[in-house]
Design a protein around this motif. Structure first.
Motif, short mmCIF file in Angstrom:
data_model
loop_
_atom_site.label_atom_id
_atom_site.label_comp_id
_atom_site.label_asym_id
_atom_site.label_seq_id
_atom_site.Cartn_x
_atom_site.Cartn_y
_atom_site.Cartn_z
N GLN A 50 -11.07 -0.95 -12.59
CA GLN A 50 -10.03 -0.54 -13.51
C GLN A 50 -10.61 0.40 -14.57
OE1 GLN A 50 -6.82 -1.97 -12.88
NE2 GLN A 50 -7.93 -2.72 -11.10
N ALA A 51 -9.71 0.99 -15.36
CA ALA A 51 -10.06 1.73 -16.58
C ALA A 51 -10.96 2.93 -16.31
CB ALA A 51 -10.73 0.79 -17.59
N GLU A 56 -15.86 -1.43 -24.37
CA GLU A 56 -16.88 -0.67 -23.66
C GLU A 56 -18.03 -1.55 -23.18
OE1 GLU A 56 -16.78 3.82 -25.39
OE2 GLU A 56 -17.43 2.27 -26.80
N ILE A 57 -18.31 -2.64 -23.86
CA ILE A 57 -19.40 -3.52 -23.44
C ILE A 57 -19.10 -4.14 -22.08
CG2 ILE A 57 -18.47 -5.58 -24.56
CD1 ILE A 57 -22.19 -4.50 -24.24
N PRO A 109 -25.36 -4.01 -19.55
CA PRO A 109 -23.94 -3.64 -19.59
C PRO A 109 -23.59 -2.75 -20.78
CG PRO A 109 -24.22 -5.87 -20.38
CD PRO A 109 -25.57 -5.43 -19.88
N GLY A 110 -22.45 -2.11 -20.65
CA GLY A 110 -21.91 -1.25 -21.70
C GLY A 110 -22.04 0.22 -21.37
N VAL A 111 -20.89 0.90 -21.25
CA VAL A 111 -20.87 2.33 -20.93
C VAL A 111 -19.87 3.01 -21.84
CG1 VAL A 111 -20.57 4.07 -19.13
CG2 VAL A 111 -21.38 1.79 -18.51
N ARG A 113 -24.06 7.60 -20.37
CA ARG A 113 -24.16 7.27 -21.78
C ARG A 113 -23.80 5.80 -21.98
NH1 ARG A 113 -25.11 10.27 -25.85
NH2 ARG A 113 -24.51 12.22 -24.84
N ALA A 114 -24.75 5.05 -22.50
CA ALA A 114 -24.55 3.63 -22.73
C ALA A 114 -23.68 3.38 -23.95
CB ALA A 114 -25.90 2.93 -22.88
N ALA A 115 -23.17 2.16 -24.04
CA ALA A 115 -22.44 1.69 -25.24
C ALA A 115 -22.74 0.20 -25.37
CB ALA A 115 -20.96 1.96 -25.11
#
Length: 368
Positions: free
Chosen positions: A139-140, A170-171, A198-200, A221-223
Motif C-alpha cells: 500500500q501507500a 514513514e517508520i 525500517p523507515g523510508v 532516503r531513510a526516515a
C-alpha cells in the motif's frame, strides 16, 4: 564530506569535453536514458497532463542527429504521473538488449484505491507489452519506483510502500524487491529488503542498479525519525536474497525533500549522485571514497554520464519545486574524480522537469 564552490572551479584541472544542451522531444519532462550494446540510446519521458500523462519512448542510433519519432509505452492511456517530479518512468537494459520500464500509476486515496506500480518490457517487434501492475498487496506507493536488469535475464523492480493493514507513518514504510529470473516474463513474490532498518522517506524516489560485479545496489532516503533523512546504500551480493545497508549521505531535516538519485558504472567502478543539505553530492560507491558536493544551494535531481575518456558529467536542477521550474547546472569531473573547469548553469528546466545526460564520444549532452 568535501565541498566546493563555483568560485574555485577555475583552479581545477581542465577538460576538453564539450557539453551540449538539448530540449526533451515534444517538450516532455523527466527524461531517462540508457544505451544498448549497439550504441543506440533509448530515451523515455513523460508527456501530457501532469496528473495523468503518457510514457513516451524515442531512440537515437549512433551517428543520428535527431531522435526517432516517439511512441507511447503505456498501454492504458494517461496512466503515468508527472506531478511531484519523482514518480515518472525509469528504464533499464536487460538480456539481449531488452528494455524494462517502471512508473507510478494513479490511485484514488478518497476511494481507498492504491496507486499501481506499472511495468512493461520491450517486444522483439520494437513495441512494448501491455503494462502490468506489480504492486501486489503493498500500500501507500508514493515516491517513484526503480528497475534494474542484468545480461543473465534477472530483472529487479524496487519500490517503497507499506504492508497491507500497517499503521500510517514513514517508520512503517519498507523497501520491496521483486525479482524475475526469466527477463521479466514472471516475477517472484515481493521481498522486504530493509526489515532490520525500517523507515523510508515517503515522497522520495529510489534508484536501483546492477553493478558490473553483479551486486544489486539501491539508493533510497531513510526516515528512521522525523528529522533524519539520510541516503542509504542497500547492497545485495546474492541476487536479492539478503541485503546490507550503509549510510552514504547524511541529512538532518524535518521534511520530505522529494528527491531522486542517479547511479552509473564504468569498468569496475560505480558512481552515485544524490541530494543532501540542498546540494548535489557524488561519490564512488566503495567504502573509502568521500562524497563531494558539486553544486551550490537549491540543487536537486542529479544525473550522471561517463565519456570515452573516463570523465564524468554531473547535471542537476536548480530551484525547482512544486509547480515550479528552474535552472539546470553541470560540472565535469576528470577520470580520477576531480572537478574540472567545465561547468555552467542555464535557465530552462520546465515545471515537473529535470535533466538527463549521456556521453557522445568525448563530449556530453544534457537533456532538460
Amino acid at each position: 564530506m568535501k565541498t566546493i564552490t563555483s568560485l574555485l572551479l577555475a583552479a581545477f584541472v581542465a577538460s576538453a569535453a564539450e557539453v551540449r544542451l538539448e530540449r526533451v522531444p515534444e517538450d516532455g519532462v523527466q527524461p531517462q536514458i540508457v544505451t544498448t550494446s549497439d550504441g543506440t540510446r533509448h530515451l523515455v519521458y513523460l508527456k501530457g497532463d501532469p496528473r495523468g500523462c503518457n510514457v513516451r519512448h524515442a531512440i537515437k542510433k549512433p551517428g543520428a542527429a535527431e531522435w526517432s519519432t516517439p511512441r507511447t509505452v503505456n498501454s492504458t492511456p494517461d496512466s503515468a504521473v508527472a506531478a511531484g517530479t519523482i514518480r515518472g518512468a525509469q528504464i533499464a537494459v536487460g538480456k539481449d538488449d531488452s528494455l524494462h520500464i517502471v512508473w507510478n500509476g494513479i490511485g484514488d486515496h478518497k476511494r481507498h484505491i492504491p496507486s499501481p506500480l506499472y511495468y512493461t518490457r520491450s517486444l522483439g517487434s520494437g513495441g512494448f507489452e501491455p503494462q502490468r501492475d506489480l504492486r501486489a498487496d503493498t500500500q501507500a506507493l508514493d515516491g517513484g519506483a526503480s528497475v534494474a536488469a542484468s545480461a543473465k535475464g534477472e530483472v529487479f523492480v524496487v519500490w517503497h510502500g507499506a504492508q497491507a493493514g500497517s499503521q500510517p507513518g514513514e517508520i512503517n514504510r519498507r523497501v520491496y524487491v521483486l525479482k524475475s529470473t526469466d527477463n521479466g516474463q514472471t516475477f517472484a513474490a515481493p521481498k522486504i529488503a530493509n526489515a532490520d532498518d525500517p523507515g523510508v522517506c515517503a515522497c522520495c524516489s529510489l534508484k536501483t542498479f546492477v553493478a558490473p560485479t553483479g551486486e544489486l545496489l539501491t539508493l533510497y532516503r531513510a526516515a528512521r525519525t522525523m528529522s533524519q533523512r539520510d541516503i542509504v546504500l542497500m547492497t545485495s551480493r546474492d541476487g536479492g536474497e539478503s541485503f546490507q545497508h550503509r549510510d552514504v549521505g547524511p541529512w538532518a531535516i524535518n521534511a520530505c525533500p522529494m528527491s531522486s538519485a542517479s547511479v552509473i558504472s564504468a569498468g569496475t567502478k560505480t558512481r552515485a549522485a544524490w541530494e543532501a543539505e540542498g546540494k548535489v553530492f557524488t561519490s564512488l560507491l566503495d567504502a573509502t571514497s568521500d562524497a563531494l558536493a558539486v553544486s551550490n544551494d537549491k540543487a536537486r535531481h542529479p544525473s550522471l554520464a561517463i565519456n570515452s575518456k573516463g570523465e564524468t558529467l554531473v547535471s542537476w536542477s536548480i530551484g525547482t519545486g512544486w509547480q515550479k521550474g528552474g535552472q539546470l547546472g553541470w560540472l565535469v569531473l576528470d577520470a580520477s574524480g576531480r572537478p574540472t573547469a567545465t561547468h555552467g548553469t542555464q535557465p530552462g528546466v520546465p515545471v515537473w522537469g529535470f535533466t538527463a545526460t549521456y556521453a557522445d564520444g568525448e563530449n556530453f549532452v544534457i537533456l532538460y
